[in-house]
Design a protein around this motif. Structure first.
Motif, PDB file in Angstrom:
ATOM      1  N   ARG A  79      97.253  65.939  28.409  1.00 42.94           N
ATOM      2  CA  ARG A  79      97.612  67.367  28.373  1.00 42.94           C
ATOM      3  C   ARG A  79      97.083  68.084  29.610  1.00 42.94           C
ATOM      4  NH1 ARG A  79      95.286  67.655  22.935  1.00 42.94           N
ATOM      5  NH2 ARG A  79      96.899  66.914  21.550  1.00 42.94           N
TER       6      ARG A  79
ATOM      7  N   ARG B 272     100.258  75.714  25.753  1.00 41.60           N
ATOM      8  CA  ARG B 272     100.437  74.370  26.304  1.00 41.60           C
ATOM      9  C   ARG B 272      99.615  74.188  27.586  1.00 41.60           C
ATOM     10  NH1 ARG B 272     103.196  74.025  21.971  1.00 41.60           N
ATOM     11  NH2 ARG B 272     105.428  73.642  21.904  1.00 41.60           N
TER      12      ARG B 272
ATOM     13  N   ASP C 108     100.768  69.905  22.698  1.00 41.15           N
ATOM     14  CA  ASP C 108     101.579  69.073  23.596  1.00 41.15           C
ATOM     15  C   ASP C 108     102.859  69.775  24.028  1.00 41.15           C
ATOM     16  OD1 ASP C 108      99.761  67.038  23.182  1.00 41.15           O
ATOM     17  OD2 ASP C 108     101.030  65.949  21.764  1.00 41.15           O
ATOM     18  N   PHE C 109     103.274  69.531  25.259  1.00 37.07           N
ATOM     19  CA  PHE C 109     104.606  69.916  25.696  1.00 37.07           C
ATOM     20  C   PHE C 109     105.595  68.968  25.034  1.00 37.07           C
ATOM     21  CE2 PHE C 109     102.220  71.687  29.254  1.00 37.07           C
ATOM     22  CZ  PHE C 109     102.888  72.873  29.498  1.00 37.07           C
TER      23      PHE C 109
END
Length: 78
Positions: A6, A41, A47-48
């Protein structure tokens, strides 16, 4: 996605934004991702999604691969 992944994705996005002279607000508007979601994010709190990364890449005129970390060398684990 791990916390480290991340962080790496957020750093890559931030670096590309900096090189383009663009802000997170601009990215939010051009990617269609709500600003609050983008901020969360970028802080590594979630999470993306694949779709979000594709939308960000499109807004920044990049390949989505430019935003994700390289695969880890797992040969040492074998």
């Amino acid at each position: 996605m791990t916390t480290e992944d991340r962080r790496l994705v957020a750093e890559a996005i931030a670096a590309h934004l900096g090189r383009a002279g663009r802000s997170r607000r601009w990215l939010s508007e051009h990617s269609g991702i709500a600003y609050s979601t983008l901020r969360r994010r970028m802080q590594g709190r979630s999470d993306f999604t694949i779709t979000e990364l594709a939308d960000i890449a499109l807004a920044l005129d990049l390949s989505p691969a430019a935003l994700v970390p390289s695969p880890r060398d797992t040969s040492a684990d074998s």
